[in-house]
Each structure stands twice: as C-alpha cells, then as structure tokens.
Design a protein around this motif. Structure first.
Motif, short mmCIF file in Angstrom:
data_model
loop_
_atom_site.label_atom_id
_atom_site.label_comp_id
_atom_site.label_asym_id
_atom_site.label_seq_id
_atom_site.Cartn_x
_atom_site.Cartn_y
_atom_site.Cartn_z
N ARG A 88 7.98 13.26 -9.37
CA ARG A 88 9.37 13.67 -9.53
C ARG A 88 9.80 13.62 -11.00
N ALA A 89 9.41 12.56 -11.69
CA ALA A 89 9.74 12.43 -13.11
C ALA A 89 9.06 13.52 -13.94
N LEU A 90 7.80 13.82 -13.64
CA LEU A 90 7.08 14.86 -14.36
C LEU A 90 7.70 16.23 -14.13
N VAL A 91 8.07 16.51 -12.89
CA VAL A 91 8.69 17.81 -12.57
C VAL A 91 10.01 17.93 -13.30
N ARG A 92 10.80 16.88 -13.32
CA ARG A 92 12.08 16.91 -14.03
C ARG A 92 11.89 17.12 -15.53
N ARG A 93 10.89 16.44 -16.08
CA ARG A 93 10.63 16.56 -17.52
C ARG A 93 10.21 17.99 -17.87
N CYS B 198 0.83 -1.22 0.00
CA CYS B 198 0.00 0.00 0.00
C CYS B 198 0.86 1.26 0.00
N ALA B 199 1.88 1.28 0.83
CA ALA B 199 2.76 2.46 0.87
C ALA B 199 3.45 2.65 -0.48
N GLY B 200 3.85 1.56 -1.10
CA GLY B 200 4.48 1.66 -2.41
C GLY B 200 3.55 2.21 -3.47
N LEU B 201 2.31 1.69 -3.50
CA LEU B 201 1.35 2.11 -4.52
C LEU B 201 0.73 3.47 -4.22
N TRP B 202 0.55 3.80 -2.96
CA TRP B 202 -0.15 5.03 -2.60
C TRP B 202 0.78 6.19 -2.35
N ALA B 203 2.04 5.94 -2.05
CA ALA B 203 2.96 7.04 -1.71
C ALA B 203 4.21 7.04 -2.58
N VAL B 204 4.94 5.95 -2.60
CA VAL B 204 6.22 5.93 -3.30
C VAL B 204 6.03 6.06 -4.81
N MET B 205 5.15 5.26 -5.40
CA MET B 205 4.95 5.34 -6.85
C MET B 205 4.46 6.72 -7.28
N PRO B 206 3.43 7.30 -6.64
CA PRO B 206 3.02 8.64 -7.04
C PRO B 206 4.13 9.68 -6.86
N TRP B 207 4.92 9.55 -5.80
CA TRP B 207 6.03 10.47 -5.59
C TRP B 207 7.05 10.35 -6.71
N LEU B 208 7.37 9.13 -7.11
CA LEU B 208 8.32 8.93 -8.21
C LEU B 208 7.77 9.48 -9.53
N LEU B 209 6.50 9.26 -9.78
CA LEU B 209 5.88 9.80 -11.00
C LEU B 209 5.90 11.32 -10.98
#
Length: 162
Positions: A151-156, A138-149
C-alpha cells in the motif's frame, strides 16, 4: 515490455516463476519438519493419554500440514504438466494462488500445533493463547505487513513528483 527491467512478458513470467520457486523451497522445508514432527507424535508414549479435544486438534493439525504440503508442492506439478505448452504466465498466476493458499494452511497448521503442544504441556487456556498468538504473529508477518508495504509503495508511485 516492462520499463524498469526491460524484459518481455515471457521473461518476466520466467523470472517470477523462479522467484516463486525459491519462496516455495523455504516454506516447504518448514512444512516437512512440521509434518514429520506430527507423524511421530502419534507413536509417543504420552499420545494415548490425550483427551478428545487434544486428539481432534492433533488430527486437524496433521491434515492441515498435509494440505499445506500439497498446496506448496502443487506448482511443481502444474509446471510439469504445462511447461511445454507456452503457458508460463498462467503457470505463474495459478502457482502464486496455490502458494498463497498453502501459506494459509501452513499458518493454521503452525497455530494448531502450538496450541496442541502448549495444551499438553501446560493447560488448555495457555494452549489457546499460544495458538492465537502464533496465528497473529504469522498473519501479521505474512499478510498484514506485506499488505501495508504494498500500500505504501503504491501510494508513493501514485504521488506526483515533488
């Protein structure tokens, strides 16, 4: 004005609140099922045989489910009290925080309920492993994955055009 959508701040707040309400509807259904399940457990024939740790886990899980339900329904109460005051951006901001806290309580309630059920059906070590596994998923799907996405969008967006 928002350049991408050509909407005013108030229109954006209205849209964001509508999207938040849709998210809350999805989560609220899960919380309601979990809460109903937990309420019925205390009235089963096997409940009196639970040990002290299992009973403490049960009560903690039940209270976490109540907290999650309260936090996930609070945005409706906030909106009900403030909607006529022109405070939509504040309503959205507070409601978003309440939803995030509700999700945190929900992940703990889900993890603890899995721990309890697996502990009762198999053993304590398996229950702990299943509870930790539930938390990690749950933490991976609800927090870590959205945070990584994010971060990638902000960088792009920050990268200079090629």
């Amino acid at each position: 004005m928002d350049d991408e959508r050509n909407e005013t701040p108030l229109e954006r707040a209205d849209r964001n609140f509508g999207e938040l309400l849709q998210e809350l509807r999805v989560m609220q259904t899960g919380v309601q099922f979990l809460f109903a399940f937990l309420l019925t457990l205390a009235f089963t024939a096997r409940f009196p045989s639970l040990d002290t740790v299992q009973r403490a886990t049960y009560v903690t899980t039940l209270l976490l489910a109540v907290l999650a339900a309260a936090l996930l329904t609070a945005p409706a109460a906030v909106h009900r009290v403030l909607f006529h005051l022109g405070a939509k951006p504040q309503i959205v901001r507070v409601s978003s925080r309440l939803a995030a806290c509700g999700m945190a309580a929900l992940v703990l309630a889900l993890s603890a309920s899995v721990l309890l059920v697996v502990d009762v059906t198999l053993n304590r070590a398996a229950g702990i492993a299943a509870g930790v596994g539930t938390f990690v998923v749950c933490a991976g799907l609800w927090a870590v994955m959205p945070w990584l996405l994010r971060r990638a969008l902000v960088r792009r967006r920050a990268a200079p055009p090629a």
